[in-house]
Design a protein around this motif. Structure first.
Motif: not given
Length: 505
Positions: A205-212, A278-285, A200-202, A164-170
């Motif tokens: 997309i945060q609002d769109d994904y939380l709304e979905e 990688g764990l820092a990114i997972l924590t932020a997710v 900050l990178e996320m 439904i939603l796809t996104e790739s962040l750098h």
């Protein structure tokens, strides 16, 4: 007459297929046996290449290229003699950003004689979801899928087989190691800086994904797989990954103080240097999307590529769906597109042996470019070929690699006026020759239907050799169509600029 708007299904011509994922951190290969439409994995191979670590100002250094090519040399032994089409090789973020990616790709194809496709971030996300959805059944539940790679992180929300939603962040574990953990030191301070940067990178997309919204969260590959096994091996959680389990891992990392000193059950030694970022990114997710628990998927990008190979030989080629979407989105005259496609394919059938146009996908690309050659018409009539080429080259087109989009854009740009127009894309000499010949056939088909008369299907015969093409029509047919005659004369002049001779009678 077979519909041109959906490719006919046909049986997969291979008993064995392979997918190779040229990731920013690791290269992976999976081999599968295909029996009665079912996949059975018979071999998995992976090496920590860290291609992204060799990026300096978006240029791959010699050492990183050598690591990648050495890995592919070992992979090549396993897939030796597998036919074209049975092996699909995809490159992700490191090759997306590398300015000298075609230098590496050329060397790679000398080792493994199969096309290396660089895929866009959203296409990578789609393929990851294909891998997850075909290896995990959650019924009609909506799921958030996250994949943390070496150079990018993909986010997908989908249900059953449909994203439904796809996104790739750098942001990825190799890139974040370079930014926040370059000397291997791990502190609460630099770890939190990495978490903040990821959050900050996320934000985009945060609002769109939380709304979905979604019913469950699924993780795949690298960092998430490592975190899952660490939590399981150390009894830091009852099921899957939780924020509490992540905090326990963080505590162990801070105590270690350096990547070399990490000693955790469930963590492979080769992953130590990239695990903290990688764990820092997972924590932020987890924090950003308020995730309580995350399960692990055994399927990811490379499994998605395997299922995509199968889909291309059935009625599930996502590229066909994408072309149909473009036809509707840009209000293309479907009847005119269909006439052009029929005539173009008839021409190809007559000259494919003369011109040795033997690529598996050649017929598809001629058909797609015929259907989409007027995609830019709604923007400008006089320059619609240029606008159409831009739309095709710059849009997110599910199922198409970047090279496939460039090839399609190349055909659309050159379907009218000067044949020498170029988008400055790099193709191999063989591919460029084939594109030139497909473009000539596309231009011919368009010229024959310039009067836009529905149902007017010309009868002609063709003979081709090297840089020459001769066309013969039924007696009197061309004389009764002075506009077509004039267009073909003009076309002969255009092609002469490319040292190509067109004759007709």
């Amino acid at each position: 007459m077979q519909s041109l708007f959906q490719q006919p299904a046909h049986d997969l011509p291979f008993e064995k297929i392979a997918a190779i994922d040229l990731g920013s951190n690791s290269f992976h290969m999976v081999i599968a046996q295909v029996t009665h439409g079912q996949l059975r994995v018979t071999g998995e191979y992976g090496e920590k290449v860290q291609l992204a670590a060799g990026l300096n100002k978006n240029v791959l250094d010699d050492e990183s290229q050598e690591r990648g090519l050495a890995c592919l040399t070992r992979f090549a032994q396993v897939i030796e003699n597998m036919p074209l089409g049975s092996v699909r090789i995809v490159g992700t973020n490191a090759l997306r950003v590398a300015k000298n990616r075609y230098d590496f790709i050329g060397k790679a194809m000398d080792i493994i004689p199969h096309p290396v496709e660089v895929i866009a971030g959203r296409e990578e996300a789609r393929l990851i979801y294909v891998g997850v959805s075909n290896t995990m059944d959650h019924g009609e539940k909506k799921r958030l899928v996250v994949d943390i790679g070496g150079g990018s992180t993909e986010f997908i929300i989908g249900s059953q087989q449909k994203p439904i939603l796809t996104e790739s962040l750098h942001m990825g574990c190799v890139g974040f190691r370079q930014r926040f953990f370059k000397d291997g030191t791990i502190t609460k301070s630099n770890f939190q800086k990495a978490v903040t940067a990821a959050r900050l990178e996320m934000l985009s997309i945060q609002d769109d994904y939380l709304e979905e919204d979604w019913d469950l969260a699924i993780g795949s590959s690298g960092t998430i797989k490592a975190a899952y096994h660490i939590i399981k091996e150390n009894n830091w959680g009852k099921k899957g990954i939780s924020l509490k389990g992540i905090k326990s891992i963080q505590k162990a990392l801070f105590q270690a103080g350096h990547s070399d000193n990490i000693n955790l059950d469930g963590l492979k030694p080769e992953r130590k240097s990239t695990f903290a970022p990688g764990l820092a990114i997972l924590t932020a997710v987890f924090e950003c999307f308020q995730i309580e628990s995350m399960d692990l998927s055994v399927g990811a990008l490379r499994e998605g590529v395997l299922f995509d190979i199968m889909g291309r030989y059935a009625d599930r080629d996502i590229r066909e769906t994408t072309v149909q979407y473009l036809l509707n989105q840009y209000h293309i005259d479907k009847e005119q597109a269909k006439l052009v496609a029929h005539t173009g394919l008839s021409a190809l059938a007559q000259v494919k042996e003369d011109w040795q146009i033997d690529k598996i996908s050649s017929e598809s690309f001629l058909r797609w470019s015929s259907l989409l050659h007027e995609v830019g018409m709604g923007i400008s009539h006089s320059r619609y070929h240029k606008h159409g080429a831009y739309i095709i080259s710059e849009s997110d087109l599910p199922g198409f690699s970047q090279q496939e989009q460039q090839a399609l854009a190349n055909l659309i740009l050159r379907h009218r006026r000067k044949f020498t127009q170029s988008l400055n894309y790099r193709f191999t000499r063989q591919d460029q020759t084939e594109l030139d010949r497909l473009a000539i056939l596309l231009r011919f088909a368009i010229n024959l239907h310039h009067d836009r008369k529905e149902g007017d299907m010309p009868i002609f015969s063709m003979k081709a050799k090297d840089n020459t093409l001769h066309i013969e029509f039924l007696p009197g047919w061309l004389e009764a169509r002075p506009l077509t005659f004039a267009n073909l004369q003009l076309e002969a002049d255009y092609l002469l600029a490319k040292n190509f001779t067109l004759t007709f009678s």
